[in-house]
Write a protein that holds these residues in place. Structure first.
Motif, PDB file in Angstrom:
ATOM      1  N   HIS A  13       0.834  -1.197   0.000  1.00 12.00           N
ATOM      2  CA  HIS A  13       0.000   0.000   0.000  1.00 12.00           C
ATOM      3  C   HIS A  13       0.871   1.249   0.000  1.00 12.00           C
ATOM      4  CE1 HIS A  13      -3.445   2.571   0.734  1.00 12.00           C
ATOM      5  NE2 HIS A  13      -2.716   3.187   1.633  1.00 12.00           N
ATOM      6  N   VAL A  14       1.942   1.213   0.756  1.00  8.13           N
ATOM      7  CA  VAL A  14       2.847   2.354   0.841  1.00  8.13           C
ATOM      8  C   VAL A  14       3.506   2.618  -0.508  1.00  8.13           C
ATOM      9  CG1 VAL A  14       4.969   3.200   1.902  1.00  8.13           C
ATOM     10  CG2 VAL A  14       3.205   2.164   3.311  1.00  8.13           C
ATOM     11  N   HIS A  15       3.822   1.566  -1.250  1.00  7.88           N
ATOM     12  CA  HIS A  15       4.426   1.740  -2.571  1.00  7.88           C
ATOM     13  C   HIS A  15       3.487   2.553  -3.472  1.00  7.88           C
ATOM     14  CE1 HIS A  15       6.879   0.956  -6.080  1.00  7.88           C
ATOM     15  NE2 HIS A  15       5.802   0.543  -6.708  1.00  7.88           N
ATOM     16  N   GLY A  16       2.208   2.229  -3.467  1.00  3.90           N
ATOM     17  CA  GLY A  16       1.233   2.982  -4.253  1.00  3.90           C
ATOM     18  C   GLY A  16       1.107   4.422  -3.775  1.00  3.90           C
ATOM     19  N   LEU A  17       1.123   4.605  -2.474  1.00  7.98           N
ATOM     20  CA  LEU A  17       1.047   5.955  -1.917  1.00  7.98           C
ATOM     21  C   LEU A  17       2.280   6.752  -2.300  1.00  7.98           C
ATOM     22  CD1 LEU A  17      -0.386   8.054  -0.137  1.00  7.98           C
ATOM     23  CD2 LEU A  17       0.833   7.075   1.811  1.00  7.98           C
ATOM     24  N   ARG A  18       3.454   6.131  -2.241  1.00 12.04           N
ATOM     25  CA  ARG A  18       4.692   6.824  -2.610  1.00 12.04           C
ATOM     26  C   ARG A  18       4.607   7.321  -4.055  1.00 12.04           C
ATOM     27  NH1 ARG A  18       8.776   3.581  -0.919  1.00 12.04           N
ATOM     28  NH2 ARG A  18       9.224   4.920   0.824  1.00 12.04           N
ATOM     29  N   GLU A  19       4.069   6.497  -4.948  1.00 12.47           N
ATOM     30  CA  GLU A  19       3.903   6.908  -6.348  1.00 12.47           C
ATOM     31  C   GLU A  19       2.961   8.108  -6.452  1.00 12.47           C
ATOM     32  OE1 GLU A  19       2.675   3.480  -8.564  1.00 12.47           O
ATOM     33  OE2 GLU A  19       4.656   2.556  -8.453  1.00 12.47           O
ATOM     34  N   GLN A  20       1.869   8.081  -5.693  1.00 11.73           N
ATOM     35  CA  GLN A  20       0.938   9.215  -5.691  1.00 11.73           C
ATOM     36  C   GLN A  20       1.618  10.478  -5.173  1.00 11.73           C
ATOM     37  OE1 GLN A  20      -2.219   7.502  -3.261  1.00 11.73           O
ATOM     38  NE2 GLN A  20      -3.607   7.731  -5.012  1.00 11.73           N
ATOM     39  N   LEU A  21       2.398  10.338  -4.128  1.00  9.91           N
ATOM     40  CA  LEU A  21       3.080  11.496  -3.544  1.00  9.91           C
ATOM     41  C   LEU A  21       4.067  12.102  -4.530  1.00  9.91           C
ATOM     42  CD1 LEU A  21       3.748  10.017  -0.001  1.00  9.91           C
ATOM     43  CD2 LEU A  21       2.083  11.798  -0.567  1.00  9.91           C
ATOM     44  N   THR A  22       4.825  11.238  -5.182  1.00  9.23           N
ATOM     45  CA  THR A  22       5.811  11.716  -6.152  1.00  9.23           C
ATOM     46  C   THR A  22       5.126  12.427  -7.314  1.00  9.23           C
ATOM     47  OG1 THR A  22       7.285   9.908  -5.521  1.00  9.23           O
ATOM     48  CG2 THR A  22       7.741  11.003  -7.603  1.00  9.23           C
ATOM     49  N   ALA A  23       4.040  11.872  -7.807  1.00 10.45           N
ATOM     50  CA  ALA A  23       3.293  12.509  -8.894  1.00 10.45           C
ATOM     51  C   ALA A  23       2.684  13.831  -8.439  1.00 10.45           C
ATOM     52  CB  ALA A  23       2.203  11.569  -9.412  1.00 10.45           C
TER      53      ALA A  23
END
Length: 92
Positions: A54-64
Motif C-alpha cells: 500500500h505504501v508503494h502505491g502511496l509513494r507513487e501518488q506522492l511523487t506525482a
C-alpha cells in the motif's frame, strides 16, 4: 493520557489538512489532489503500520503530486516531502 503518535501518522495527518486547504487550478491538478487525498485517507484508515504494498502505491501518488503542486502550493509540497521523508526513515 493519549499515546504519542508516530511521525508517519503525524505527517499524513498534516498532509491531509494541507490538501483540504488547497484549491488547485485545472482539471489535472484537481484530479491529482483527489487521488492524493484518497491515498492518504486510505493509509490513515489502516490500524497500525501501513502495509508495504500500500505504501508503494502511496509513494507513487506522492511523487506525482509533487510535480503538480511544487510551483503553486509550497505548503502542500512541503507536507508531501515530510511524508516521503518519514517513509524513507522507516524503510518503506
Amino acid at each position: 493520557m493519549s499515546q504519542p503518535q508516530n511521525p508517519l501518522r503525524q505527517s499524513l495527518e498534516n498532509l491531509r489538512d494541507r490538501a483540504a486547504e488547497t484549491q488547485p487550478n485545472g482539471e489535472k491538478a484537481q484530479q491529482a489532489l483527489a487521488d492524493l487525498q484518497a491515498g492518504v485517507q486510505a493509509t490513515l484508515a489502516q490500524p497500525g503500520a501501513p502495509e508495504a504494498q500500500h505504501v508503494h502505491g502511496l509513494r507513487e501518488q506522492l511523487t506525482a503530486a509533487i510535480e503538480h503542486f511544487e510551483d503553486e502550493h509550497a505548503e502542500l509540497t512541503l507536507a508531501i516531502g515530510q511524508v516521503l521523508d518519514n517513509l524513507a526513515a522507516i524503510g518503506l
